[in-house]
Motif scaffolding. Structure first.
Motif, PDB file in Angstrom:
ATOM      1  N   ARG A 226       0.834  -1.208   0.000  1.00 16.32           N
ATOM      2  CA  ARG A 226       0.000   0.000   0.000  1.00 16.32           C
ATOM      3  C   ARG A 226       0.873   1.265   0.000  1.00 16.32           C
ATOM      4  N   TYR A 258      -9.414  -3.841  -6.343  1.00 21.01           N
ATOM      5  CA  TYR A 258      -8.672  -3.344  -5.189  1.00 21.01           C
ATOM      6  C   TYR A 258      -9.584  -2.502  -4.288  1.00 21.01           C
ATOM      7  N   SER A 261     -12.329  -4.416  -2.260  1.00 19.76           N
ATOM      8  CA  SER A 261     -11.836  -5.090  -1.059  1.00 19.76           C
ATOM      9  C   SER A 261     -11.716  -4.125   0.112  1.00 19.76           C
ATOM     10  N   ARG A 262     -11.760  -2.842  -0.165  1.00 21.15           N
ATOM     11  CA  ARG A 262     -11.533  -1.900   0.934  1.00 21.15           C
ATOM     12  C   ARG A 262     -12.772  -1.100   1.333  1.00 21.15           C
TER      13      ARG A 262
END
Ligand code: ADP
Ligand code: MG
Length: 401
Positions: A226, A258, A261-262
């Motif tokens: 990250r 991406y 997933s957050r």
């Protein structure tokens, strides 16, 4: 919203009003001058006519000489043609071009005469015994110049205002560029040191007996990845980014995966495409990801963590521009639609201004940065394609191929 934008448009209005006032004052004042000079010229012509009559009807003596010198010859500015009703008797201050043939100068004189007839009624000079002369005249050159003067001045003020505006805004833009680039470079640089140290720690832990099998190493690896992405973004925006032909669909998919997933599972992402799966677009992946992330994060905020975000890939027809020669570039667009709170129409442009935010903890930099990345670094376009308050918003990212 920061008050600075209100203030800026107020300054613009004030400047425009001042320019208008100067323009109007010039016109009014010059008109006054024109009127006065014009009146004076009329007086002068009347006097001239009287003098003509006086000279013709008097014996030649010192008086006539005086009148001739002081009145007739003193008029060196007002163009005059004297006729007997049919033919030109004499002319004064006509400033005919030199070297004209007689025929040409007669024709020219007739044209001037016709013009004068339209401008002022001629002045009659009674010569006695039924003979009459007519004095035709027009405005002096000074008066004519004075009449056009406000126009000249308004054009000059306008040009100055335009030049000042462009000089001002381009110097401000250059300054902004330096701030963005400098700050980004510095950030990337500062992140570099702890990051490489973290990578070292990760390697150390992987070797160690105690931690080798702990999930901590995996988690550490994610955080390092990250941080690497962040550093990469800042270093790309702090230099001239390299654009490559990338597979648009795949790049978009990766970015969304991406993001999904957050964020909350109540936000459903989907991608639709009108394009063949291998369609390329010229882009810089870390920067493009950053744009998608900023737009989608705003969408999530606008939907309060629940709703649908749809990305639609399509071909767009580029606009022709007069300054770009040759065939226009082929372009593709990514439309990002959410089902959030929407943006009022009069804010479509404002959302891209640095510092514009409606959030308590917002910085108002996300869209400014995204616009900068797309328009300056990719020579594309980013704008609000559609939005309705309470229904949702579509942002369009246009890229070149
Ligand atoms: N998808 C959206 N729906 C509704 N409003 C939006 C959307 N995206 C941006 N905005 C508005 O634009 C503003 C600026 O966004 P941004 O530049 O990302 O700054 P921030 O997110 O820090 O507020 C937001 O505060 C919000 O009012
Ligand atoms: Mg934001």
């Amino acid at each position: 919203m920061l008050p600075i934008y209100n203030q800026k448009s107020r300054i613009k209005i004030v400047v425009a009003v001042i320019a208008l006032l100067i323009g109007a004052a010039t016109v009014v004042y010059t008109n006054l001058l024109v009127q006065r000079v014009s009146d004076r010229e009329q007086e002068q012509i009347k006097l001239y006519a009287k003098a003509q009559k006086f000279i013709i009807s008097s014996e030649v003596d010192s008086n006539t000489n005086f009148v001739f010198e002081e009145i007739i010859n003193a008029n060196t500015t007002i163009p005059i043609i004297l006729t007997d009703g049919q033919n030109v008797v004499s002319a004064k201050n006509m400033n005919l071009p030199r070297g004209l043939s007689t025929a040409d100068s007669v024709a020219l004189m007739q044209r001037e005469l016709a013009q004068m007839k339209l401008l002022h009624a001629p002045i009659l000079v009674e010569l006695g015994a039924g003979a009459r002369n007519y004095i035709f005249y027009k405005d002096s050159q000074l008066l004519r110049q004075l009449r056009t003067y406000p126009l000249v001045q308004i054009v000059v003020i306008g040009c100055l205002a335009i030049i000042a505006y462009f000089a001002f805004s381009s110097s401000r833009r250059a300054e902004q560029n330096r701030v963005w680039v400098g700050l980004a470079k510095e950030t990337a640089h500062q992140l570099g040191t702890p990051l490489s140290s973290l990578v070292g720690w990760q390697a150390y832990l992987r070797e160690s007996e105690r931690f080798r099998d702990e999930p901590i190493i995996e988690e550490l690896g994610k955080d390092i990845r990250r941080l690497e992405i962040i550093t990469e973004r800042f270093s790309n925006i702090g230099s001239v980014p390299v654009l490559k032909d990338e597979n648009l669909l795949q790049t978009t998919r990766n970015a969304i995966e991406y993001l999904q997933s957050r964020v909350s599972k109540k936000v459903v992402f989907s991608i639709e495409s009108d394009l063949p799966t291998d369609t390329p677009a010229r882009l810089n992946v870390p920067l493009f990801d950053w744009v998608i992330e900023n737009i989608c994060k705003n969408a999530v905020d606008a939907m309060q963590g629940r709703g649908a975000i749809t990305l639609h890939l399509r071909r767009v027809r580029p606009r022709r521009t007069w300054y770009r020669r040759g065939a226009p570039p082929r372009q593709v667009a990514v439309d990002i639609t959410d089902t959030g709170s929407g943006i009022p129409k009069n804010k479509f442009g404002n959302v891209f201004m640095p510092g514009f935010t409606t959030k308590k903890r917002g910085w108002g930099l996300g869209l400014a940065l995204a616009k900068r990345i797309i328009e300056n670094y990719h020579e594309g376009k980013l704008f609000v394609k559609w939005s309705e308050v309470g229904r949702g918003t579509t942002f369009r990212v246009v890229l070149n191929q």
